[in-house]
Each structure stands twice: as structure tokens, then as C-alpha cells.
Design a protein around this motif. Structure first.
Motif, mmCIF file in Angstrom:
data_model
loop_
_atom_site.group_PDB
_atom_site.id
_atom_site.type_symbol
_atom_site.label_atom_id
_atom_site.label_comp_id
_atom_site.label_asym_id
_atom_site.label_seq_id
_atom_site.Cartn_x
_atom_site.Cartn_y
_atom_site.Cartn_z
ATOM 1 N N ALA A 1 0.846 -1.193 0.000
ATOM 2 C CA ALA A 1 0.000 0.000 0.000
ATOM 3 C C ALA A 1 0.875 1.234 0.000
ATOM 4 N N LEU A 2 0.438 2.271 -0.652
ATOM 5 C CA LEU A 2 1.202 3.506 -0.762
ATOM 6 C C LEU A 2 0.374 4.651 -0.241
ATOM 7 N N ILE B 1 7.156 5.594 7.647
ATOM 8 C CA ILE B 1 8.160 4.541 7.591
ATOM 9 C C ILE B 1 8.134 3.912 6.209
ATOM 10 N N SER B 2 9.302 3.661 5.642
ATOM 11 C CA SER B 2 9.364 3.175 4.269
ATOM 12 C C SER B 2 10.580 2.276 4.089
ATOM 13 N N ASN B 3 10.420 1.265 3.242
ATOM 14 C CA ASN B 3 11.561 0.449 2.846
ATOM 15 C C ASN B 3 11.913 0.653 1.375
ATOM 16 N N THR C 1 14.151 -6.432 7.839
ATOM 17 C CA THR C 1 14.092 -5.503 6.703
ATOM 18 C C THR C 1 14.472 -4.112 7.196
ATOM 19 N N ILE C 2 15.296 -3.423 6.434
ATOM 20 C CA ILE C 2 15.752 -2.088 6.832
ATOM 21 C C ILE C 2 14.719 -1.051 6.392
ATOM 22 N N PRO D 1 15.945 11.085 8.139
ATOM 23 C CA PRO D 1 15.554 9.687 8.324
ATOM 24 C C PRO D 1 16.454 8.955 9.311
ATOM 25 N N GLU D 2 15.832 8.119 10.119
ATOM 26 C CA GLU D 2 16.546 7.204 10.993
ATOM 27 C C GLU D 2 16.224 5.771 10.571
ATOM 28 N N MET D 3 17.166 4.888 10.730
ATOM 29 C CA MET D 3 16.984 3.489 10.358
ATOM 30 C C MET D 3 16.319 2.715 11.487
ATOM 31 N N ALA D 4 15.422 1.800 11.127
ATOM 32 C CA ALA D 4 14.810 0.886 12.094
ATOM 33 C C ALA D 4 14.685 -0.493 11.447
#
Length: 596
Positions: free
Chosen positions: A23-24, A368-370, A396-397, A416-419
């Protein structure tokens, strides 16, 4: 993050969001103070004789224009200008601080510097030798940057100290905001950040081959512009992580400013048109034609008192006014976003912005996005507002950003921060899959750092052992970090990690991965074709499996750790990706054979 005693309650109260994969959700930015694109620029009556202008700014209560000439132009309103003699030089940048105007020479020739207390009468001081491209005042300090990679600072604008030199850099611009200086480089695409003007850290933007020509600060956001005509600019909140944006029509950008809800940039076009560019956020630029000769290089632009003023090297001075309510401003981005990754989800916590803008902050938006899809969550205002974003994939990053909101709209996104969601929050270091490709760098995921009683992760150095190699990193606000192993050797690898946080030592489990010699992640097999995946040197009598388009095929390894499985592509899969799952500890090689 919240104090530990509040953690459970905040988790229970957290707003949950689950969106189907793929979904976008579009993310829009609104700034009520930003009017329509500034399309009505008027060429003012320039003073005589006409100068070749390279710098304009509103400083000390008046407009100042300088250039490659022996005159300065001043104006009380940006429309009516008068000209005064000054020491001749290539004056390309001017700033004001501590009651003093300061200009540095763009050529490595004397005079190197001129100063003034009123903007009209200028005198020569010794100054540092150039060439200088930009000077700014902020945080009680003058900072000048030059095309030979030099950075100098001064507390009074007269006595200067060299704080940095990297000759292969070509610094073109420096800006101050949010308690820090940011300088940009036109030679290699570097950006440099310093809190004190002395200790500089360098960061590459994601745009390879960029040649940054201008940087400016506004509304909690730094925006840099490429001067090579590539059609790209970039933005950042803290100066560390940059987001790249494309604009059209592409042209050289040499100058930029911010005022009354708008970033405005200008330069020179090599084609039949030349534009000013306007954006409320720095992300999306709208062009409007320059008001005079399209071949001119518009070298500088500034804002004050509802008026934007630009100058060019042909002697033109142009201005445009805005009728927008400049007090109707959006807030700054939140200072940071932190959180707690867990099983297929991420719990986030926000840190309120330094400025609420023109109205109180009434909410936040977390994104949040990959890269393949985007999920958003809206959080109300209370202590440590939080969102629990679910429906994610473990290992998944993801990149997480947040925006503040008031009644005038959303702020720009935070950097952006990575999770990385993980099945269990325990200190660990591993790879996304147990078998990785040897022809590209191996990316290690460190996760599960323990925070203290106030929910703050330590800044301790984490030591990671990759066979005989030792790597280090510091955890981000989600207690995680990525490490890259270049030129990995094919074969089995043992990895582990350790650190000491808040007086307690932690050691991760020992994990085993395999660096494979065949790229199984990009082996496309046509519908109906059969292929064999062969495992070499795994654990004796263990099992290994291959996941193909959602179907799992298992191979039993023999006493020597050798085994294979034959697979036929599903009839409706088209081309697909082959992913190796748990292929056995110590696996030495994985090969793929496609049958005709």
C-alpha cells in the motif's frame, strides 16, 4: 523514548496502524505562509555606474549589494538604490555581526577583506588570504569558506583562525541555522557540518557526482542546490542525512535564500530560458522566468520585509514582493525520532520541535518506508507521543521520519533514521539472510541495544567480530546500526558483538553465516523451467531449503554436507527471485544449474 515506568502504558495507548504490504500513502507538505510561485519580478533602477553584482543581503537594517567592482550599493527598501565607492576587489559574499559588515575577496589578492560599521564607508583590514566564496555570521562567530578547501573562523570579523583545510574540496557556500554551520562542496559533492565552526564532520549526499553551489537555511531545514545544471537539490534538518530531490527545468543554481515561507534559488541557464525557483519546503521547486537577459548569471538572492531581492553579473537588481502572512508558519521538524523495534513492528517516540511556528503544535505524522511502500501513522500531542507501526517484515531495513503539525500545515520531515524490526529484542548481530552474496559488500545488522531507565540508548562503541576482522559502530536512536564488510571472502563466517552500556557489559550470541559464490538473489528463471540448487560443505545430515515464489523446497544434506534439490518454476510465476533460507551452518558454496 519514555521513562521505563511509562513504557507499558505508552505501548498500550500507542496508536496502531496496519497497512497491507504494497500500500502507498502519499505524504504532502503544506505551508500556509507560502503564496503562489513568485512570478512577478521587477528590475529596479540600478545605481550608476552599473556594477557587476555578486552579493546581496539585508543586513544591519539595510540592503547591501557588492560585486567585482569598486562600489557598494545600498538601499533602505530594496527598490531605491544609491552607490558609494569602496576598495576595489572581487567581493562575492557579505555578512553582518557584532555591529560590523564583513566582506571577503573571491580572488587570492589584496585587499583580502573589507569591513564597515554602516555599510557605506568601508576600510581595508589584513584579513585571511583567499580565494573566498562565502562568509556567514551565526552563533557569535564569523565563518568563511573558500574554493581551495579552506575554512576560517573569527569572533570579531577581523582576526581569523584556520580551522580546516582540505585542498581537494571547493567550498562554494556556507549557512547557519539550528545551532550549526553547514558548508557545501562543488568538487566532490561533500557536505560539512560543525556545531562550533571548528570541528567539522563530512557527509556525502546520496547524489553521486553532485556539485553543490549554494546552501541556505530556513524553517528548520537546510537546502543545497547543484550548480552543474543536473536538476537536483538536497535537504536536511541536522546536516547529517540528506534527501535528494529533482526539479525541472534543470539549470545551474548559484544562490539561494529563505523568507516568509519560501525557499528561492537562482543562477544561470545554458539554454534559452533562465528561472528563479520557489519552494515552501525545498523539496518541490516551481520555476518563474527571470525579468531580464536570460544569459545573465543571477549570482545572489536575499529576503527581508516581504521582499525578495536578486542581483546578476550584468548589473541588474530585481525584486519581488509577497503578500503572504509570514507569521502563518509551520513548525520545525521534531528534534528527533527514536523507538523500539520489535516483532514485525516499530514503536516510535517523538521529541518535540524547537519551534512550534505560527501556532501550537497539534499533532505529528510518522512515516516509515523500505523503498517499495510507505506507511504513515498520526499521533496526537501528549508526553512522548507514540505510534506502533505494525505489518512490517523482520530483518528488513526501514527509514523512519516524522513531521510536526500546526493549523498552518506540516513541517518538513525530520532526517531519516533506520529501524529494523526483529523477532525478539535481544542484543544480536547477523545478516538479513544466513547466506549472502560474495560479490557485493556484506551488510551486518546490529540490533537490540539496551536503553537505560529513562529510555535512552547509550552512545557506547559496539565492537563486532567478523571472523578475524573487527568493526565498530554506535547505536542510533532505535538501538541499532549497520556495518559493511567490503570484499568478503567466500565461505563460512562467525560473527559476534559486544559493548558496555551504563556500566553493564553485553555479549551477543555467536552467529554463523555463509558468503556464497553464486548470486541466488538475482537468478531469474523463466516459467516452467527447472533448475537445481546444490549445497556444498554444510553441516552433515542437516537440511536446507529454497524458497521460490512462496513455495519451499527442501534438500537433505549427506554426511559430507552435500545435497541438492530440483525445482520447477510455478506455472504462473513469470520470472521470480530465488532466496536461500537456512542452508546449514558453515555452508561453503551454493550453486545454481538451470536446465534447458
Amino acid at each position: 523514548m519514555p521513562k521505563n515506568g511509562l513504557l507499558f502504558e505508552l505501548r498500550r495507548l500507542a496508536i496502531s496502524l496496519t497497512v497491507a504490504a504494497g500500500a502507498l500513502t502519499s505524504v504532502s507538505l503544506v505551508n500556509a505562509a507560502a503564496a503562489a510561485p513568485l512570478s512577478s519580478w521587477t528590475v529596479d533602477s540600478a545605481p550608476s555606474p552599473t556594477g557587476s553584482w555578486f552579493a546581496v543581503n539585508y543586513l544591519g537594517g539595510k540592503w547591501i549589494a557588492l560585486g567585482h567592482t569598486s562600489n557598494v550599493a545600498t538601499s533602505p527598501d530594496g527598490v531605491t538604490w544609491s552607490e558609494h565607492p569602496i576598495p576595489a576587489g572581487s567581493w562575492q559574499s557579505v555578512t553582518y555581526g557584532k555591529g560590523r559588515y564583513v566582506a571577503l575577496n573571491a580572488n587570492d589578492s589584496t585587499p583580502h577583506e573589507i569591513v564597515s560599521t554602516n555599510g557605506v564607508n568601508w576600510s581595508v583590514v589584513t584579513g585571511p588570504s583567499g580565494p573566498w566564496t562565502s562568509v556567514v555570521y551565526g552563533g557569535g562567530l564569523f565563518v568563511g569558506v573558500g574554493s581551495l578547501g579552506q575554512i576560517y573562523t573569527s569572533s570579531d570579523g577581523i582576526n581569523w583562525n584556520k580551522t580546516f583545510l582540505r585542498p581537494h574540496d571547493n567550498f562554494r557556500s556556507v549557512a547557519y541555522g539550528n545551532g550549526r554551520f553547514v558548508a557545501v562542496d562543488a568538487a566532490h559533492g561533500d557536505t560539512a557540518t560543525a556545531l562550533d565552526g571548528v570541528h567539522w564532520a563530512f557527509y556525502l549526499t546520496p547524489k553521486v557526482g553532485a556539485h553543490w553551489g549554494a546552501v541556505t537555511y530556513g524553517d528548520g531545514n537546510f537546502v543545497a542546490f547543484d550548480q552543474s545544471g543536473s536538476g537536483f537539490n538536497a535537504s536536511t534538518v541536522m546536516g547529517f542525512a540528506w534527501l535528494v530531490h529533482a526539479y525541472s527545468p534543470a539549470q545551474e543554481i548559484d544562490a539561494a535564500t529563505y523568507g516568509c515561507g519560501n525557499f528561492v534559488a537562482t543562477g544561470q541557464s545554458s539554454g534559452s530560458s533562465n528561472n528563479f525557483f520557489v519552494s515552501p519546503t525545498g523539496a518541490t521547486l516551481s520555476p518563474s522566468a527571470v525579468p531580464s537577459d536570460v544569459g545573465s548569471d543571477w549570482t545572489s538572492v536575499a529576503y527581508a520585509n516581504h521582499r525578495y531581492v536578486a542581483v546578476d553579473d550584468a548589473g541588474n537588481i530585481a525584486s519581488a514582493t509577497t503578500s503572504a502572512n509570514c507569521a502563518a508558519s509551520t513548525p520545525m521538524a521534531p528534534r528527533d525520532i527514536s523507538g523500539f523495534p520489535h516483532n514485525n513492528s516499530v514503536l516510535t517516540f517523538l521529541h518535540p520541535p524547537l519551534s512550534a511556528g505560527g501556532a501550537p503544535v497539534d499533532g505529528y505524522r510518522i512515516t516509515i518506508s523500505n523503498g517499495a511502500f510507505v506507511k504513515t501513522c498520526h499521533a496526537p500531542v501528549y508526553y512522548e507521543p507514540s505510534c506502533n507501526i505494525t505489518g512490517l517484515s523482520n530483518r528488513t531495513i526501514y527509514q523512519v521520519t516524522t513531521q510536526s503539525h500546526n493549523r498552518f500545515g506540516y513541517s518538513v520531515p525530520s532526517d531519516p533514521e533506520m529501524a529494523i524490526p526483529v523477532p525478539s529484542w535481544k542484543f544480536n548481530v547477523t545478516t538479513a539472510t544466513p547466506v549472502v552474496l560474495g560479490s557485493v559488500p556484506v551488510v551486518l545488522q546490529e540490533t537490540g541495544v539496551t536503553y537505560n531507565s529513562e529510555g535512552i540508548y547509550p552512545h557506547s562503541l559496539i565492537t563486532v567480530h567478523y571472523n578475524a576482522r573487527i568493526l565498530t559502530c554506535k547505536p542510533n536512536p532505535f538501538g541499532e546500526c549497520l556495518l559493511t564488510v567490503n570484499d568478503p571472502s567466500v565461505g563460512p563466517v562467525t560473527i559476534s558483538a559486544s559493548y558496555t552500556g551504563y556500566g553493564v557489559s553485553y555479549v551477543s550470541p555467536v552467529n554463523h553465516i555463509t558468503v556464497a559464490s553464486v548470486d541466488l538473489s538475482s537468478s531469474n528463471v523463466a516459467t516452467g523451467q527447472s533448475f537445481t540448487v546444490t549445497f556444498h560443505g554444510g553441516v552433515a545430515h542437516s537440511s536446507a531449503r529454497v524458497s521460490v515464489a512462496g513455495n519451499v523446497f527442501q534438500a537433505q544434506l549427506d554426511g559430507s554436507g552435500f545435497g541438492s534439490v530440483q525445482v520447477t518454476a510455478p506455472a504462473n510465476a513469470g520470472t521470480f527471485v530465488v532466496n536461500v533460507g537456512d542452508a546449514g551452518v558453515g555452508l561453503e558454496k551454493v550453486s545454481l544449474t538451470v536446465h534447458n
